[in-house]
Design an enzyme around this catalytic site. Sequence first.
Site, mmCIF file in Angstrom:
data_model
loop_
_atom_site.group_PDB
_atom_site.id
_atom_site.type_symbol
_atom_site.label_atom_id
_atom_site.label_comp_id
_atom_site.label_asym_id
_atom_site.label_seq_id
_atom_site.Cartn_x
_atom_site.Cartn_y
_atom_site.Cartn_z
ATOM 1 N N SER A 71 21.759 16.545 -26.800
ATOM 2 C CA SER A 71 22.602 15.359 -26.574
ATOM 3 C C SER A 71 22.153 14.107 -27.305
ATOM 4 C CB SER A 71 22.699 15.077 -25.071
ATOM 5 O OG SER A 71 23.486 16.057 -24.438
ATOM 6 N N SER B 130 25.818 14.645 -25.639
ATOM 7 C CA SER B 130 26.516 13.783 -24.710
ATOM 8 C C SER B 130 26.318 12.286 -24.986
ATOM 9 C CB SER B 130 26.061 14.094 -23.278
ATOM 10 O OG SER B 130 24.668 13.866 -23.125
ATOM 11 N N LYS C 41 23.119 4.212 -22.497
ATOM 12 C CA LYS C 41 23.974 5.338 -22.119
ATOM 13 C C LYS C 41 24.366 5.227 -20.650
ATOM 14 C CE LYS C 41 24.078 10.407 -22.318
ATOM 15 N NZ LYS C 41 23.325 11.637 -22.694
#
Length: 483
Positions: A165, A141, A66
């Site tokens: 997320s 996210s 990420k």
Amino acid sequence: MIARKALSPVELAEACIRRIEEVNPAINAMVALDLEGLRKASRVAEDDVMSGKPLGALHGLPIGIKDMVDVKGLPTTFGSLIFKNNIAAADDASVTALRAAGGIPMGKTNNPEWSAGANTVNRVYGATANPHDLTRSSAGSSGGSAAALASGMVPLATGSDLGGSLRNPAAFCGVVGFRPSFGVVPGGTRAAALFPLGTSGPMARSVADAGLLLSVQAQPDNRDPYTAVVGGKTAWNPEHFARLPRKDLSSLRIGFTEDYGYAPTEKIIRNHFASVIKELAPLFGMAEEAHPDCTGADRIFSVLRAVMFAGTHAKYLDEQPELVGDNVRENVLEGRRYSAEDVGQALVLHGTYQQAWQRFFETTDFILAPAVTISPRDWHELYPTEIDGKPTKSYYHWLGMAYASTLAGHPSITIPCGRDANGMPFGLQIIGRRHDDLGVLAVAAELERVIAGTSGLALQGPDIAALRKAQPLSEAPGFLTTG
């Protein structure tokens, strides 16, 4: 397969590269790549296999990271225009651990600006589409990680979770996302280190694969104040996450809830969850509609989240406001509206909230709930302003199904469980007692087996042939302006 020479690390790397070249333009999940580094590392991994060297838990496995975490030589933008040209000088400690276990961090996955919000869009890399329907959101996210996994670009990916997320994008994209108990995955560089809300965790296409990645992520690290390390060891044995025990579902007591009594859950989600419970409830020794007292959840989450953003991001809004997106701006301004008394009251209410959850789990082993309150929507929509005709309170109000357990500090996993009436993946959330991370993973693995053999609940992957033919997402209107 790699260990027994049934799969070459080089073959795996090339397969990932081909899939990225074929479908990433349509999805935009992988936003920075080190393909030459992947090829070089895969050749070394293959040599180690052939020469009989000891192999780590992740030997030869490409991993998506990420874009909130440093990988040496790759951009770390946080989805922020302010850091658009920021190149990492060194690996984050978590990436170092992955490499030490034989994993190959091959590139960065997309996320919203500073991971604020649950739609993966930003003004650096643009939007990430849902592989099951390119007009819809991959959530966030950790949406880039979920979309990359669902479309077969990577076998494993990392993510982080404050208001869902890890779990929300897993639900939208039909993969697995696990939010561990706080401290299990150390966050030594977390800005608000003493603030027990956000944590990193694993994402994968199966529960066992998520456990495998967690076994490397969950290492002793004194830099995280919530990772208890005594004599160089933690209270949990990381290796156990890679070898999940079987669990007798008939011995368990579960509570199930469609909304925790407060989350604005869409009717389409309530209906599908009801059908899921009808199939799964008979498997347990006891199953009843019940949930902990969640009084004040919205208020607690709103205040604590906002003051954290004000503390960490206000300087960007003050110094370069034109480079700050809507969600970050709103959270900083919200944080500034709260008084010290507001914060104090939220902290006290938070303590009461957590105690209520502990009392509930004295007589209940696990909770089953939807992962998200809505079915995936158009990715142009930054956040839902209404659910079933009723207005939402904020850009994160629709995440109530996830932050219920965040506030209590309990481990929670999302696994795919069929498709809703819109034909989109549905994520089933399983929540356990605080620090029973192994138990949550084990129950999830048992339910995964049941779901795989249940008509109507087993989820097929996205249409890869259609993704290959789709136009690049970058050509879509609003690609870089949303967010």
